[in-house]
Design a protein around this motif. Structure first.
Motif, PDB file in Angstrom:
ATOM      1  N   TYR A   1     -35.298  39.173 -23.701  1.00  0.00           N
ATOM      2  CA  TYR A   1     -36.704  38.841 -23.928  1.00  0.00           C
ATOM      3  C   TYR A   1     -37.560  39.714 -23.029  1.00  0.00           C
ATOM      4  O   TYR A   1     -37.091  40.306 -22.060  1.00  0.00           O
ATOM      5  CB  TYR A   1     -36.979  37.359 -23.639  1.00  0.00           C
ATOM      6  N   GLU A   2     -38.838  39.798 -23.376  1.00  0.00           N
ATOM      7  CA  GLU A   2     -39.818  40.478 -22.543  1.00  0.00           C
ATOM      8  C   GLU A   2     -41.041  39.583 -22.411  1.00  0.00           C
ATOM      9  O   GLU A   2     -41.512  39.011 -23.399  1.00  0.00           O
ATOM     10  CB  GLU A   2     -40.239  41.804 -23.169  1.00  0.00           C
ATOM     11  N   LEU A   3     -41.557  39.457 -21.210  1.00  0.00           N
ATOM     12  CA  LEU A   3     -42.788  38.721 -20.956  1.00  0.00           C
ATOM     13  C   LEU A   3     -43.922  39.743 -20.934  1.00  0.00           C
ATOM     14  O   LEU A   3     -43.915  40.667 -20.116  1.00  0.00           O
ATOM     15  CB  LEU A   3     -42.690  37.980 -19.625  1.00  0.00           C
ATOM     16  N   LEU A   4     -44.887  39.576 -21.858  1.00  0.00           N
ATOM     17  CA  LEU A   4     -45.899  40.603 -22.075  1.00  0.00           C
ATOM     18  C   LEU A   4     -47.305  40.085 -21.783  1.00  0.00           C
ATOM     19  O   LEU A   4     -47.642  38.941 -22.103  1.00  0.00           O
ATOM     20  CB  LEU A   4     -45.847  41.098 -23.527  1.00  0.00           C
ATOM     21  N   THR A   5     -48.125  40.939 -21.214  1.00  0.00           N
ATOM     22  CA  THR A   5     -49.552  40.676 -21.081  1.00  0.00           C
ATOM     23  C   THR A   5     -50.229  40.998 -22.410  1.00  0.00           C
ATOM     24  O   THR A   5     -49.660  41.681 -23.271  1.00  0.00           O
ATOM     25  CB  THR A   5     -50.158  41.558 -19.991  1.00  0.00           C
ATOM     26  N   PRO A   6     -51.471  40.534 -22.615  1.00  0.00           N
ATOM     27  CA  PRO A   6     -52.190  40.919 -23.841  1.00  0.00           C
ATOM     28  C   PRO A   6     -52.296  42.427 -24.015  1.00  0.00           C
ATOM     29  O   PRO A   6     -52.216  42.939 -25.138  1.00  0.00           O
ATOM     30  CB  PRO A   6     -53.567  40.273 -23.643  1.00  0.00           C
ATOM     31  N   GLU A   7     -52.455  43.159 -22.905  1.00  0.00           N
ATOM     32  CA  GLU A   7     -52.547  44.613 -22.990  1.00  0.00           C
ATOM     33  C   GLU A   7     -51.232  45.220 -23.470  1.00  0.00           C
ATOM     34  O   GLU A   7     -51.214  46.144 -24.300  1.00  0.00           O
ATOM     35  CB  GLU A   7     -52.917  45.203 -21.619  1.00  0.00           C
ATOM     36  N   ALA A   8     -50.125  44.688 -22.971  1.00  0.00           N
ATOM     37  CA  ALA A   8     -48.817  45.192 -23.392  1.00  0.00           C
ATOM     38  C   ALA A   8     -48.540  44.854 -24.856  1.00  0.00           C
ATOM     39  O   ALA A   8     -47.924  45.651 -25.581  1.00  0.00           O
ATOM     40  CB  ALA A   8     -47.724  44.612 -22.504  1.00  0.00           C
ATOM     41  N   VAL A   9     -48.994  43.683 -25.289  1.00  0.00           N
ATOM     42  CA  VAL A   9     -48.835  43.312 -26.698  1.00  0.00           C
ATOM     43  C   VAL A   9     -49.611  44.280 -27.583  1.00  0.00           C
ATOM     44  O   VAL A   9     -49.105  44.778 -28.600  1.00  0.00           O
ATOM     45  CB  VAL A   9     -49.310  41.859 -26.941  1.00  0.00           C
ATOM     46  N   ALA A  10     -50.865  44.584 -27.208  1.00  0.00           N
ATOM     47  CA  ALA A  10     -51.703  45.482 -27.999  1.00  0.00           C
ATOM     48  C   ALA A  10     -51.115  46.893 -28.057  1.00  0.00           C
ATOM     49  O   ALA A  10     -51.246  47.593 -29.072  1.00  0.00           O
ATOM     50  CB  ALA A  10     -53.114  45.514 -27.431  1.00  0.00           C
ATOM     51  N   GLN A  11     -50.477  47.308 -26.975  1.00  0.00           N
ATOM     52  CA  GLN A  11     -49.871  48.636 -26.965  1.00  0.00           C
ATOM     53  C   GLN A  11     -48.694  48.700 -27.933  1.00  0.00           C
ATOM     54  O   GLN A  11     -48.499  49.706 -28.627  1.00  0.00           O
ATOM     55  CB  GLN A  11     -49.409  48.974 -25.544  1.00  0.00           C
ATOM     56  N   ARG A  12     -47.917  47.629 -28.009  1.00  0.00           N
ATOM     57  CA  ARG A  12     -46.766  47.609 -28.908  1.00  0.00           C
ATOM     58  C   ARG A  12     -47.173  47.297 -30.348  1.00  0.00           C
ATOM     59  O   ARG A  12     -46.617  47.858 -31.293  1.00  0.00           O
ATOM     60  CB  ARG A  12     -45.752  46.568 -28.425  1.00  0.00           C
ATOM     61  N   PHE A  13     -48.126  46.371 -30.503  1.00  0.00           N
ATOM     62  CA  PHE A  13     -48.588  45.956 -31.831  1.00  0.00           C
ATOM     63  C   PHE A  13     -50.104  46.138 -31.872  1.00  0.00           C
ATOM     64  O   PHE A  13     -50.855  45.233 -31.514  1.00  0.00           O
ATOM     65  CB  PHE A  13     -48.213  44.490 -32.096  1.00  0.00           C
ATOM     66  N   PRO A  14     -50.573  47.295 -32.304  1.00  0.00           N
ATOM     67  CA  PRO A  14     -52.007  47.614 -32.228  1.00  0.00           C
ATOM     68  C   PRO A  14     -52.911  46.673 -33.016  1.00  0.00           C
ATOM     69  O   PRO A  14     -54.119  46.633 -32.760  1.00  0.00           O
ATOM     70  CB  PRO A  14     -52.069  49.033 -32.809  1.00  0.00           C
ATOM     71  N   ASN A  15     -52.361  45.926 -33.940  1.00  0.00           N
ATOM     72  CA  ASN A  15     -53.174  45.011 -34.742  1.00  0.00           C
ATOM     73  C   ASN A  15     -53.259  43.611 -34.131  1.00  0.00           C
ATOM     74  O   ASN A  15     -53.829  42.708 -34.736  1.00  0.00           O
ATOM     75  CB  ASN A  15     -52.636  44.919 -36.172  1.00  0.00           C
ATOM     76  N   ILE A  16     -52.691  43.421 -32.929  1.00  0.00           N
ATOM     77  CA  ILE A  16     -52.761  42.131 -32.255  1.00  0.00           C
ATOM     78  C   ILE A  16     -53.654  42.253 -31.023  1.00  0.00           C
ATOM     79  O   ILE A  16     -53.451  43.124 -30.175  1.00  0.00           O
ATOM     80  CB  ILE A  16     -51.366  41.627 -31.840  1.00  0.00           C
ATOM     81  N   ASN A  17     -54.647  41.367 -30.926  1.00  0.00           N
ATOM     82  CA  ASN A  17     -55.600  41.392 -29.821  1.00  0.00           C
ATOM     83  C   ASN A  17     -55.682  39.989 -29.223  1.00  0.00           C
ATOM     84  O   ASN A  17     -56.530  39.176 -29.608  1.00  0.00           O
ATOM     85  CB  ASN A  17     -56.967  41.864 -30.309  1.00  0.00           C
ATOM     86  N   LEU A  18     -54.811  39.682 -28.287  1.00  0.00           N
ATOM     87  CA  LEU A  18     -54.770  38.344 -27.696  1.00  0.00           C
ATOM     88  C   LEU A  18     -55.845  38.190 -26.623  1.00  0.00           C
ATOM     89  O   LEU A  18     -56.201  39.165 -25.955  1.00  0.00           O
ATOM     90  CB  LEU A  18     -53.394  38.079 -27.077  1.00  0.00           C
ATOM     91  N   PRO A  19     -56.353  36.975 -26.409  1.00  0.00           N
ATOM     92  CA  PRO A  19     -57.335  36.740 -25.341  1.00  0.00           C
ATOM     93  C   PRO A  19     -56.747  37.080 -23.972  1.00  0.00           C
ATOM     94  O   PRO A  19     -55.516  37.025 -23.778  1.00  0.00           O
ATOM     95  CB  PRO A  19     -57.624  35.239 -25.466  1.00  0.00           C
ATOM     96  N   PRO A  20     -57.589  37.389 -23.010  1.00  0.00           N
ATOM     97  CA  PRO A  20     -57.090  37.817 -21.690  1.00  0.00           C
ATOM     98  C   PRO A  20     -56.347  36.733 -20.921  1.00  0.00           C
ATOM     99  O   PRO A  20     -55.564  37.056 -20.013  1.00  0.00           O
ATOM    100  CB  PRO A  20     -58.367  38.231 -20.949  1.00  0.00           C
ATOM    101  N   ASN A  21     -56.561  35.458 -21.264  1.00  0.00           N
ATOM    102  CA  ASN A  21     -55.867  34.376 -20.555  1.00  0.00           C
ATOM    103  C   ASN A  21     -54.594  33.942 -21.270  1.00  0.00           C
ATOM    104  O   ASN A  21     -54.086  32.843 -21.044  1.00  0.00           O
ATOM    105  CB  ASN A  21     -56.793  33.177 -20.359  1.00  0.00           C
ATOM    106  N   TYR A  22     -54.053  34.806 -22.123  1.00  0.00           N
ATOM    107  CA  TYR A  22     -52.819  34.536 -22.865  1.00  0.00           C
ATOM    108  C   TYR A  22     -51.651  35.301 -22.257  1.00  0.00           C
ATOM    109  O   TYR A  22     -51.830  36.307 -21.552  1.00  0.00           O
ATOM    110  CB  TYR A  22     -52.969  34.957 -24.323  1.00  0.00           C
ATOM    111  N   ILE A  23     -50.445  34.806 -22.543  1.00  0.00           N
ATOM    112  CA  ILE A  23     -49.222  35.571 -22.312  1.00  0.00           C
ATOM    113  C   ILE A  23     -48.392  35.516 -23.598  1.00  0.00           C
ATOM    114  O   ILE A  23     -48.635  34.673 -24.477  1.00  0.00           O
ATOM    115  CB  ILE A  23     -48.383  35.029 -21.134  1.00  0.00           C
ATOM    116  N   ALA A  24     -47.420  36.404 -23.687  1.00  0.00           N
ATOM    117  CA  ALA A  24     -46.567  36.443 -24.872  1.00  0.00           C
ATOM    118  C   ALA A  24     -45.127  36.708 -24.466  1.00  0.00           C
ATOM    119  O   ALA A  24     -44.857  37.354 -23.444  1.00  0.00           O
ATOM    120  CB  ALA A  24     -47.041  37.523 -25.841  1.00  0.00           C
ATOM    121  N   ILE A  25     -44.211  36.180 -25.258  1.00  0.00           N
ATOM    122  CA  ILE A  25     -42.777  36.399 -25.057  1.00  0.00           C
ATOM    123  C   ILE A  25     -42.242  37.075 -26.304  1.00  0.00           C
ATOM    124  O   ILE A  25     -42.357  36.533 -27.414  1.00  0.00           O
ATOM    125  CB  ILE A  25     -42.040  35.065 -24.834  1.00  0.00           C
TER     126      ILE A  25
END
Length: 393
Positions: free
Chosen positions: A118-142
């Motif tokens: 697994y990888e624990l991702l910040t919203p910025e890291a999510v956007a870099q991997r999936f450009p069509n996803i823009n999560l709020p700054p107070n989010y995290i993703a796995i």
């Protein structure tokens, strides 16, 4: 009517019943007569086992389901090899929500405990991997690379094929009218077409479980709910690339209330599938409506949900909307148990919208219980007494 004798009869041709019939036939190598009964046409669309996509993932917030999922993955690979047919598409999976989410913290803990990648991702890291996803700054993703999609209708069809290959008899358009316990070795099942006798009976009829058990004087809480699923049109990027295709976009679950889940463009070209896991309409198995609830899709799912996270989805109204049935228990856990009135009758149901990926394990457990009287799996969380209202016995 002629009485036909079988060792085990399975009622319900969805993923659980079909899986049970397959494992029973395979394990007995044709030495015991196995019958699978379905009240409608096989592969019908009135229940919970149809459609082309279901999420499969290794992790749950409840550890006992995670343990079952390890077995489920292995069994799906074995079934694919046995049938020489692809059933699982790996897309990766993204679980996301507020950074203080206890559910996401549990998933991280379980990934670590079971050594799942697994990888624990910040919203910025999510956007870099999936450009069509823009999560709020107070989010995290796995991100979990082994998550993906099972083709539901194809899975059930393959299970039917394999069950027949190993000698099971499959009959559809036969609804159960009555069940009578003759003695501790004999059960009579009367259908709309025939009368059968068996030593062991497995009941896995989906949302029809409570009314079927009612014929035996047993009342349980297993509530059918009509759920609505939407398919939204997505726009390609300037290079005419669909960033929501299964090769570029993960299955996802948003951990909040209500839980919203979705899948990439797999079933329909240039459309993603998204739905609420928790917002359904109370109904009955036979009385449910097939009319989708567009208000839920346009407001709760789109406007208050994924329109805040995903780009290039221009319309709040889905292109296609469909319905399916959940069968909900009070605690969200399955029912897998012997009946209180007879150890020779085994039930499975109450799967609350999350059992398809575990359907092969449930079928294997049902086979264990029918052939051996017990299973190596821990099914203590699934006992029927949790949902039992009354029994005349």
């Amino acid at each position: 009517m002629q009485v036909n004798k079988y060792e085990v009869i399975v009622v319900g041709g969805g993923v659980m019943g079909s899986s049970a019939a397959y494992y029973l036939a395979k394990r007995t190598a044709g030495q015991k007569r196995i019958l699978l009964l379905e009240q409608f046409d096989f592969l019908h669309k009135r229940g919970s086992s149809h459609g082309e996509s279901r999420i499969i993932r290794r992790t749950y917030t409840k550890e006992f389901y995670t343990k079952m999922m390890q077995d489920a993955y292995q069994k799906w690979f074995e079934i694919e090899n046995e049938a020489a047919t692809q059933l699982y598409t790996r897309t990766g999976g993204l679980d996301f929500g507020l950074e203080d989410s206890q559910d996401l913290a549990k998933i991280v803990s379980i990934c670590q405990k079971f050594s799942f990648p697994y990888e624990l991702l910040t919203p910025e890291a999510v956007a870099q991997r999936f450009p069509n996803i823009n999560l709020p700054p107070n989010y995290i993703a796995i991100y979990q690379p082994e998550a993906g999609v099972l083709n539901a209708t194809k899975v059930v069809g393959v299970l039917h094929q394999l069950a027949r290959r190993f000698g099971a008899v499959l009959r559809d358009r036969e609804g159960v009218e009555s069940i009578k316990i003759e003695d501790d070795q004999s059960i009579t099942v009367k259908t709309t077409k025939n009368t059968y006798n068996c030593s062991k009976l497995i009941l896995a009829p989906g949302s029809w479980l409570a009314p079927l058990l009612g014929k035996l004087g047993i009342n349980i809480i297993a509530e059918p709910q009509k759920m609505t699923i939407g398919y939204w049109k997505v726009q390609s990027d300037p290079n005419n690339i669909n960033l929501y295709a299964g090769s570029r976009f993960p299955v996802f679950i948003h951990y909040s209330s209500p839980v919203i889940y979705g899948l990439p463009s797999i079933e329909y070209p240039d459309m993603i599938k998204v739905a609420s896991h928790e917002t359904g309409e109370k109904t009955t198995a036979d009385g449910r409506s097939f009319t989708p609830d567009l208000h839920i899709l346009e407001n709760e799912v789109f406007k208050e949900g994924f329109s805040n996270w995903f780009k290039s989805i221009p319309n709040s109204k889905p292109e296609i909307a469909e319905t399916c049935l959940y069968t909900v228990t009070p605690d969200g856990n399955f029912i897998i148990d012997h009946l209180p009135i007879s150890k020779n009758i085994i039930v499975a149901g109450g799967c609350t919208g999350h059992a398809f990926k575990l359907g092969n394990v449930i079928g294997s457990i049902l086979s264990d219980l029918a052939l051996n009287g017990s299973t190596n799996h821990d099914i203590s969380h699934f006992n029927i007494y949790r949902v039992l209202i009354s029994s005349k016995f």
